[in-house]
Scaffold this active site. Sequence first.
Site, PDB file in Angstrom:
ATOM      1  N   HIS A   1      -7.837  -5.826   1.082  1.00 30.63           N
ATOM      2  CA  HIS A   1      -6.694  -4.926   1.009  1.00 30.63           C
ATOM      3  C   HIS A   1      -5.556  -5.336   1.936  1.00 30.63           C
ATOM      4  CE1 HIS A   1      -4.504  -1.383  -0.026  1.00 30.63           C
ATOM      5  NE2 HIS A   1      -4.495  -0.932   1.215  1.00 30.63           N
TER       6      HIS A   1
ATOM      7  N   SER B   1       0.843  -1.198   0.000  1.00 31.46           N
ATOM      8  CA  SER B   1       0.000   0.000   0.000  1.00 31.46           C
ATOM      9  C   SER B   1       0.882   1.254   0.000  1.00 31.46           C
ATOM     10  CB  SER B   1      -0.969  -0.051   1.185  1.00 31.46           C
ATOM     11  OG  SER B   1      -2.042   0.847   1.013  1.00 31.46           O
TER      12      SER B   1
END
Length: 254
Positions: A235, A101
């Site tokens: 995620h 990320s």
Amino acid sequence: MAPPLSSPLSSTLPSWLQGFRTASAPRRTLACFPYAGAGAAVFRDWASHVGPDTELLAVRLPGRESRIGEPPLHRVEEAVPALLAALEPLGERPLILFGHSLGAALAYATARALAAHGRPPALLAVSGRRAPHLPSRRPPVDGLDDADFRARLAALGGTPPEVLACDDLMELMLPMLRADFAMSDGFLEPDPPPLPVPILAFAGAEDTEAMVAEVAGWERLAGAGFSLCTLPGGHFFLHEQHAVIAEHLTEENL
């Protein structure tokens, strides 16, 4: 020609790096960059998966863990000079950069800076992050009040509910979290040139924050080869799949 890298890493690491696996004669170094709000400790469990010939290091940004008293950074570019200085003493053995990320953006910016200095890493591995030329599909969080920002954190799923529910802890963490999200939201390169480094990208099959097609966009930047690995999860698939990811990284012939 750029000057050679200096001698191998000493026993005292810079504040930017945390060591989790000491190898007497490492064949490679794996340096890991955490996601927004996280510290080096998220990579502690990787030590049992990287193998005895790999030195495992994790990046610790200002504003967390032992650096909690330092002001957090707000732009990826602010971190790069210190990261270069921290990585310089590693010696000439192959360097793998991995980031998830926000960490993927930091790892990429560091890889580009290393390449510009004639010291490209052997591999850039990015995870759960759209390619840098792709804009985010959601508005930036800087306009959100604290309640909406906490709701955004809850929706992402990376912050434990008990942390989100603790007002005192959140008051302490919010400046760092907001700074990390500003760093992530502000990183965009509309027309990046290819990077002379192979890129290995990891995507979560159910990740709605960085969809598989957006992660696949890293191929545009891979000037020395590209591969995409799609794994189960949303995620934060990083946590469930860390053993698989670590094995993928260290099975590379580096």
